[in-house]
Scaffold this motif. Structure first.
Motif, PDB file in Angstrom:
ATOM      1  N   THR A  52      35.013  59.983 -10.283  1.00 42.51           N
ATOM      2  CA  THR A  52      33.939  60.322 -11.236  1.00 42.51           C
ATOM      3  C   THR A  52      32.643  59.580 -10.921  1.00 42.51           C
ATOM      4  O   THR A  52      31.641  59.792 -11.594  1.00 42.51           O
ATOM      5  N   GLY A  53      32.676  58.685  -9.935  1.00 40.15           N
ATOM      6  CA  GLY A  53      31.489  57.914  -9.584  1.00 40.15           C
ATOM      7  C   GLY A  53      31.341  56.622 -10.354  1.00 40.15           C
ATOM      8  O   GLY A  53      30.363  55.901 -10.171  1.00 40.15           O
ATOM      9  N   ARG A  54      32.296  56.303 -11.210  1.00 41.95           N
ATOM     10  CA  ARG A  54      32.211  55.064 -11.992  1.00 41.95           C
ATOM     11  C   ARG A  54      32.570  53.833 -11.174  1.00 41.95           C
ATOM     12  O   ARG A  54      32.202  52.715 -11.544  1.00 41.95           O
ATOM     13  N   GLU A  55      33.317  54.047 -10.088  1.00 43.72           N
ATOM     14  CA  GLU A  55      33.695  52.921  -9.236  1.00 43.72           C
ATOM     15  C   GLU A  55      33.572  53.343  -7.785  1.00 43.72           C
ATOM     16  O   GLU A  55      33.689  54.519  -7.455  1.00 43.72           O
ATOM     17  N   ARG A  56      33.311  52.356  -6.935  1.00 44.26           N
ATOM     18  CA  ARG A  56      33.278  52.563  -5.487  1.00 44.26           C
ATOM     19  C   ARG A  56      34.298  51.633  -4.862  1.00 44.26           C
ATOM     20  O   ARG A  56      34.317  50.437  -5.143  1.00 44.26           O
ATOM     21  N   VAL A  57      35.132  52.183  -4.022  1.00 45.34           N
ATOM     22  CA  VAL A  57      36.099  51.381  -3.287  1.00 45.34           C
ATOM     23  C   VAL A  57      35.430  50.961  -1.985  1.00 45.34           C
ATOM     24  O   VAL A  57      34.875  51.789  -1.263  1.00 45.34           O
ATOM     25  N   VAL A  58      35.459  49.672  -1.715  1.00 47.49           N
ATOM     26  CA  VAL A  58      34.873  49.125  -0.493  1.00 47.49           C
ATOM     27  C   VAL A  58      36.033  48.668   0.383  1.00 47.49           C
ATOM     28  O   VAL A  58      36.816  47.808  -0.011  1.00 47.49           O
ATOM     29  N   VAL A  84      36.506  46.576  -5.197  1.00 51.83           N
ATOM     30  CA  VAL A  84      35.951  47.658  -5.996  1.00 51.83           C
ATOM     31  C   VAL A  84      34.630  47.217  -6.604  1.00 51.83           C
ATOM     32  O   VAL A  84      34.508  46.098  -7.101  1.00 51.83           O
ATOM     33  N   LEU A  85      33.646  48.104  -6.540  1.00 46.89           N
ATOM     34  CA  LEU A  85      32.408  47.939  -7.304  1.00 46.89           C
ATOM     35  C   LEU A  85      32.541  48.808  -8.539  1.00 46.89           C
ATOM     36  O   LEU A  85      32.640  50.034  -8.427  1.00 46.89           O
ATOM     37  N   SER A  86      32.589  48.186  -9.703  1.00 43.55           N
ATOM     38  CA  SER A  86      32.687  48.917 -10.964  1.00 43.55           C
ATOM     39  C   SER A  86      31.291  49.036 -11.552  1.00 43.55           C
ATOM     40  O   SER A  86      30.681  48.038 -11.956  1.00 43.55           O
ATOM     41  N   LEU A  87      30.787  50.259 -11.565  1.00 43.80           N
ATOM     42  CA  LEU A  87      29.416  50.522 -11.985  1.00 43.80           C
ATOM     43  C   LEU A  87      29.351  50.735 -13.493  1.00 43.80           C
ATOM     44  O   LEU A  87      30.276  51.295 -14.084  1.00 43.80           O
ATOM     45  N   SER A  88      28.258  50.338 -14.099  1.00 42.26           N
ATOM     46  CA  SER A  88      28.093  50.477 -15.538  1.00 42.26           C
ATOM     47  C   SER A  88      27.593  51.871 -15.887  1.00 42.26           C
ATOM     48  O   SER A  88      26.780  52.455 -15.170  1.00 42.26           O
ATOM     49  N   VAL A  89      28.067  52.397 -16.998  1.00 42.53           N
ATOM     50  CA  VAL A  89      27.549  53.668 -17.496  1.00 42.53           C
ATOM     51  C   VAL A  89      26.367  53.433 -18.444  1.00 42.53           C
ATOM     52  O   VAL A  89      25.646  54.370 -18.768  1.00 42.53           O
ATOM     53  N   SER A  90      26.157  52.207 -18.844  1.00 44.40           N
ATOM     54  CA  SER A  90      25.054  51.884 -19.748  1.00 44.40           C
ATOM     55  C   SER A  90      23.728  51.883 -18.993  1.00 44.40           C
ATOM     56  O   SER A  90      23.601  51.218 -17.961  1.00 44.40           O
ATOM     57  N   LEU A 125      21.244  50.281 -19.687  1.00 43.11           N
ATOM     58  CA  LEU A 125      20.719  48.918 -19.733  1.00 43.11           C
ATOM     59  C   LEU A 125      21.351  48.017 -18.675  1.00 43.11           C
ATOM     60  O   LEU A 125      20.863  46.914 -18.432  1.00 43.11           O
ATOM     61  N   ARG A 126      22.427  48.483 -18.054  1.00 43.82           N
ATOM     62  CA  ARG A 126      23.170  47.648 -17.106  1.00 43.82           C
ATOM     63  C   ARG A 126      23.338  48.297 -15.746  1.00 43.82           C
ATOM     64  O   ARG A 126      24.153  47.847 -14.949  1.00 43.82           O
ATOM     65  N   ARG A 127      22.577  49.293 -15.455  1.00 44.78           N
ATOM     66  CA  ARG A 127      22.743  49.996 -14.186  1.00 44.78           C
ATOM     67  C   ARG A 127      22.213  49.221 -12.988  1.00 44.78           C
ATOM     68  O   ARG A 127      22.396  49.658 -11.855  1.00 44.78           O
ATOM     69  N   HIS A 128      21.598  48.089 -13.218  1.00 46.81           N
ATOM     70  CA  HIS A 128      21.076  47.274 -12.112  1.00 46.81           C
ATOM     71  C   HIS A 128      22.097  46.261 -11.605  1.00 46.81           C
ATOM     72  O   HIS A 128      21.843  45.546 -10.657  1.00 46.81           O
ATOM     73  N   TRP A 129      23.282  46.222 -12.225  1.00 45.92           N
ATOM     74  CA  TRP A 129      24.315  45.313 -11.761  1.00 45.92           C
ATOM     75  C   TRP A 129      25.690  45.955 -11.900  1.00 45.92           C
ATOM     76  O   TRP A 129      25.853  46.947 -12.593  1.00 45.92           O
ATOM     77  N   ALA A 130      26.670  45.392 -11.208  1.00 43.53           N
ATOM     78  CA  ALA A 130      28.040  45.895 -11.255  1.00 43.53           C
ATOM     79  C   ALA A 130      29.011  44.724 -11.258  1.00 43.53           C
ATOM     80  O   ALA A 130      28.642  43.588 -10.947  1.00 43.53           O
ATOM     81  N   THR A 131      30.258  45.036 -11.585  1.00 44.11           N
ATOM     82  CA  THR A 131      31.329  44.059 -11.545  1.00 44.11           C
ATOM     83  C   THR A 131      32.180  44.317 -10.310  1.00 44.11           C
ATOM     84  O   THR A 131      32.523  45.461 -10.018  1.00 44.11           O
ATOM     85  N   VAL A 132      32.512  43.258  -9.597  1.00 45.73           N
ATOM     86  CA  VAL A 132      33.373  43.343  -8.424  1.00 45.73           C
ATOM     87  C   VAL A 132      34.804  43.046  -8.886  1.00 45.73           C
ATOM     88  O   VAL A 132      35.054  42.045  -9.547  1.00 45.73           O
ATOM     89  N   LEU A 133      35.725  43.950  -8.520  1.00 43.49           N
ATOM     90  CA  LEU A 133      37.121  43.832  -8.933  1.00 43.49           C
ATOM     91  C   LEU A 133      38.054  43.880  -7.734  1.00 43.49           C
ATOM     92  O   LEU A 133      37.708  44.451  -6.697  1.00 43.49           O
ATOM     93  N   ARG A 134      39.248  43.337  -7.896  1.00 48.24           N
ATOM     94  CA  ARG A 134      40.369  43.495  -6.968  1.00 48.24           C
ATOM     95  C   ARG A 134      40.087  43.049  -5.537  1.00 48.24           C
ATOM     96  O   ARG A 134      40.611  43.629  -4.590  1.00 48.24           O
ATOM     97  N   VAL A 135      39.270  42.037  -5.339  1.00 52.95           N
ATOM     98  CA  VAL A 135      38.943  41.552  -3.993  1.00 52.95           C
ATOM     99  C   VAL A 135      40.230  41.041  -3.346  1.00 52.95           C
ATOM    100  O   VAL A 135      40.901  40.165  -3.896  1.00 52.95           O
ATOM    101  N   GLN A 136      40.563  41.604  -2.176  1.00 49.09           N
ATOM    102  CA  GLN A 136      41.811  41.207  -1.526  1.00 49.09           C
ATOM    103  C   GLN A 136      41.775  41.440  -0.029  1.00 49.09           C
ATOM    104  O   GLN A 136      41.177  42.393   0.447  1.00 49.09           O
ATOM    105  N   VAL A 137      42.402  40.521   0.668  1.00 50.46           N
ATOM    106  CA  VAL A 137      42.629  40.632   2.112  1.00 50.46           C
ATOM    107  C   VAL A 137      44.134  40.537   2.296  1.00 50.46           C
ATOM    108  O   VAL A 137      44.800  39.674   1.706  1.00 50.46           O
ATOM    109  N   HIS A 138      44.675  41.425   3.122  1.00 50.57           N
ATOM    110  CA  HIS A 138      46.123  41.445   3.334  1.00 50.57           C
ATOM    111  C   HIS A 138      46.599  40.062   3.797  1.00 50.57           C
ATOM    112  O   HIS A 138      45.931  39.414   4.612  1.00 50.57           O
ATOM    113  N   PRO A 139      47.743  39.600   3.281  1.00 49.47           N
ATOM    114  CA  PRO A 139      48.233  38.264   3.644  1.00 49.47           C
ATOM    115  C   PRO A 139      48.357  38.039   5.148  1.00 49.47           C
ATOM    116  O   PRO A 139      48.120  36.923   5.626  1.00 49.47           O
TER     117      PRO A 139
END
Length: 176
Positions: A62-68, A81-87, A89-103
């Motif tokens: 849906t475009g709400r998140e980008r997988v990097v 993951v870049l989790s983009l805001s639907v607000s 007022l907050r479209r200038h920043w995002a939350t980074v989630l699930r940062v991982q490198v394989h063991p």
């Protein structure tokens, strides 16, 4: 003699095809079972992780998140993951989630390569700032500080790993 560093490529994807889904699922399961702070407590199975991944893939569609995705020597080595805001007022920043490198690929500088790619993908989206949280007790704050992140708060007891084992959630941000 030290081995040559891996050849890396970091790309943001808007759609996750079945092959990439399987790679992400395998990585997330392996990282979780190695004790990575990526939303689960080991042991987990692919069946435990799959519904959470599928919800993430649906949000990406849906475009709400980008997988990097980080590839090292052509193989999936990590992702975030870049989790983009639907607000508006907050479209200038995002939350980074699930940062991982394989063991199997840790200790090769790939976490830094992944986050550098996340920052580039965020800039490509027109973002000016990123937010992320880390699980207290893992020492991850120092890694992110080395990338320019600053701590701005801690929520005591926000993460419950097991009865009697509550951890802080540490909030960090960086201006791009």
């Amino acid at each position: 003699m030290r081995a040559a560093p891996p050849s890396t490529e970091v790309t943001a994807v808007e759609a996750v095809d079945p092959q990439l889904r399987e790679e992400l699922l395998a990585c997330w399961t392996d990282v979780s079972n190695a004790g990575g702070a990526v939303g689960f407590v080991p042991p987990v199975t692919r069946d435990d992780v799959a519904p959470v991944l599928d919800a993430l893939v649906a949000r990406a569609a849906t475009g709400r998140e980008r997988v990097v995705v980080l590839r090292a020597d052509g193989e999936l080595a990590g992702w975030a993951v870049l989790s983009l805001s639907v607000s508006p007022l907050r479209r200038h920043w995002a939350t980074v989630l699930r940062v991982q490198v394989h063991p199997s690929r840790q200790g090769q500088g790939l976490g830094r390569a992944l986050m550098t790619g996340v920052h580039a993908a965020a800039r490509d989206c027109g973002l000016e700032m990123l937010h992320l949280t880390v699980r207290g007790g893992y020492g991850l704050e120092a890694f992110y500080a080395g990338l320019g992140y600053q701590e701005f708060g801690r929520m005591p007891g926000a993460i419950r790993l097991a009865p009697g084992d509550d951890r802080e959630e540490v909030h960090l941000f960086v201006r791009l």
